[in-house]
Design an enzyme around this catalytic site. Sequence first.
Site, PDB file in Angstrom:
ATOM      1  N   ASP A   1       0.810  -1.094   0.025  1.00 19.19           N
ATOM      2  CA  ASP A   1      -0.090  -0.100   0.113  1.00 19.19           C
ATOM      3  C   ASP A   1       1.003   1.052  -0.075  1.00 19.19           C
ATOM      4  O   ASP A   1       1.317   1.568   0.952  1.00 19.19           O
ATOM      5  CB  ASP A   1      -1.060  -0.246   1.377  1.00 19.19           C
ATOM      6  CG  ASP A   1      -1.834   1.357   1.364  1.00 19.19           C
ATOM      7  OD1 ASP A   1      -1.429   2.049   0.635  1.00 19.19           O
ATOM      8  OD2 ASP A   1      -2.552   1.367   2.329  1.00 19.19           O
TER       9      ASP A   1
ATOM     10  N   TYR B   1      -5.827  15.879 -10.937  1.00 15.06           N
ATOM     11  CA  TYR B   1      -4.803  15.063 -11.283  1.00 15.06           C
ATOM     12  C   TYR B   1      -3.572  15.953 -11.706  1.00 15.06           C
ATOM     13  O   TYR B   1      -2.331  15.489 -11.609  1.00 15.06           O
ATOM     14  CB  TYR B   1      -5.243  14.160 -12.623  1.00 15.06           C
ATOM     15  CG  TYR B   1      -4.063  13.374 -13.238  1.00 15.06           C
ATOM     16  CD1 TYR B   1      -3.700  12.103 -12.522  1.00 15.06           C
ATOM     17  CD2 TYR B   1      -3.534  13.692 -14.372  1.00 15.06           C
ATOM     18  CE1 TYR B   1      -2.673  11.390 -13.270  1.00 15.06           C
ATOM     19  CE2 TYR B   1      -2.700  12.821 -15.087  1.00 15.06           C
ATOM     20  CZ  TYR B   1      -2.171  11.845 -14.329  1.00 15.06           C
ATOM     21  OH  TYR B   1      -1.182  10.889 -14.957  1.00 15.06           O
TER      22      TYR B   1
ATOM     23  N   THR C   1      -2.487   1.876 -21.604  1.00 14.17           N
ATOM     24  CA  THR C   1      -2.374   0.953 -20.639  1.00 14.17           C
ATOM     25  C   THR C   1      -3.774   0.203 -20.198  1.00 14.17           C
ATOM     26  O   THR C   1      -4.806   0.865 -20.600  1.00 14.17           O
ATOM     27  CB  THR C   1      -1.817   1.662 -19.616  1.00 14.17           C
ATOM     28  OG1 THR C   1      -2.781   2.891 -19.059  1.00 14.17           O
ATOM     29  CG2 THR C   1      -0.318   2.564 -19.833  1.00 14.17           C
ATOM     30  N   PRO C   2      -3.622  -0.628 -19.410  1.00 18.37           N
ATOM     31  CA  PRO C   2      -4.896  -1.158 -19.038  1.00 18.37           C
ATOM     32  C   PRO C   2      -5.888  -0.259 -18.132  1.00 18.37           C
ATOM     33  O   PRO C   2      -6.905  -0.160 -18.264  1.00 18.37           O
ATOM     34  CB  PRO C   2      -4.619  -2.468 -18.162  1.00 18.37           C
ATOM     35  CG  PRO C   2      -3.127  -2.747 -18.786  1.00 18.37           C
ATOM     36  CD  PRO C   2      -2.570  -1.565 -18.924  1.00 18.37           C
TER      37      PRO C   2
ATOM     38  N   ARG D   1     -10.635   3.186 -17.679  1.00 17.00           N
ATOM     39  CA  ARG D   1     -11.362   4.393 -17.699  1.00 17.00           C
ATOM     40  C   ARG D   1     -12.207   4.810 -19.030  1.00 17.00           C
ATOM     41  O   ARG D   1     -13.249   5.622 -18.910  1.00 17.00           O
ATOM     42  CB  ARG D   1     -10.212   5.602 -17.600  1.00 17.00           C
ATOM     43  CG  ARG D   1      -9.470   5.748 -16.162  1.00 17.00           C
ATOM     44  CD  ARG D   1      -8.781   6.962 -15.781  1.00 17.00           C
ATOM     45  NE  ARG D   1      -7.628   7.172 -17.092  1.00 17.00           N
ATOM     46  CZ  ARG D   1      -6.206   6.966 -16.874  1.00 17.00           C
ATOM     47  NH1 ARG D   1      -6.182   5.946 -16.055  1.00 17.00           N
ATOM     48  NH2 ARG D   1      -5.745   7.397 -17.827  1.00 17.00           N
TER      49      ARG D   1
END
Length: 300
Positions: free
Chosen positions: A112, A201, A236-237, A242
Amino acid sequence: MAADRTAAGTAVRRRQCRGGVRRQRTHVLSSATAGGPHPRNLIGMTVSIPTTPNTRLQGKRCLITAAGAGIGRESALACARAGAHVIATDIDAAALQALAAESDAITTQLLDVTDAAAITALVAAHGPFDVLFNCAGYVHQGSILDCDEPAWRRSFSINVDAMYYTCKAVLPGMLERGRGSIINMSSVASSIKGVPNRFVYGVTKAAVIGLSKAIAADYVAQGVRCNAICPGTIKTPSLGQRVQALGGDEQAVWKSFTDRQPMGRLGDPREIAQLVVYLASDESSFTTGQTHIIDGGWSN
């Protein structure tokens, strides 16, 4: 980019494969495959990415976060191919198991990245490190009016606080030995180029640039370098997830991504991984405190 929370400190058994990293063919990237289901190819470009083992990072120990998928995964594999021993962390145990099966130079561990104590324990157990690549991140979509306080806090926790924890944990070992390279994932979005609906972001990724420059300035004389990577839109995955979450016409969304790219395609995670290897290696020993834009000309 992968992100946020796990049961900290639970080890995942490392799978072995004969001969270190499995030999792979050179990957040829075309604009059609890299840009999603959008056939436009403005310049007919292909990119040849070597995947043969080499010694660019021979003997180095690398810590990589968010290594279960996308840029983090490809960077872990690329660093292992370059001779490094990689400690690869993520929140996805299954993804880490799949990654460990690719190379006996990769040790995986659940982590984490918002848990400072877990990070300290990991560095104590597996350090000191020559290289840190902070890849974990979280993308919140929306303007300032769409960003409530929990979204603000979560974005900073994963995108900024986690880097503070990891950098602070690995720096003493780097300083003791007089060498080290820290690579932090920023973004072109908002931190370099204004992008709609990426408010918090972009704020966090601008903070990453400031964090990286400050560390670079503080420790340049002690042999520790720190740089930020600013990718554009990379297939990307997590980007695919998204796109799916938006609903509606997914092909139209992919088309909007590629339409804004001068090269007519999205970036491939393996292209970012090559930059990571360069910044991790002694080839970049005169490079610190920089923002390395790799966006196919999007921000130009």
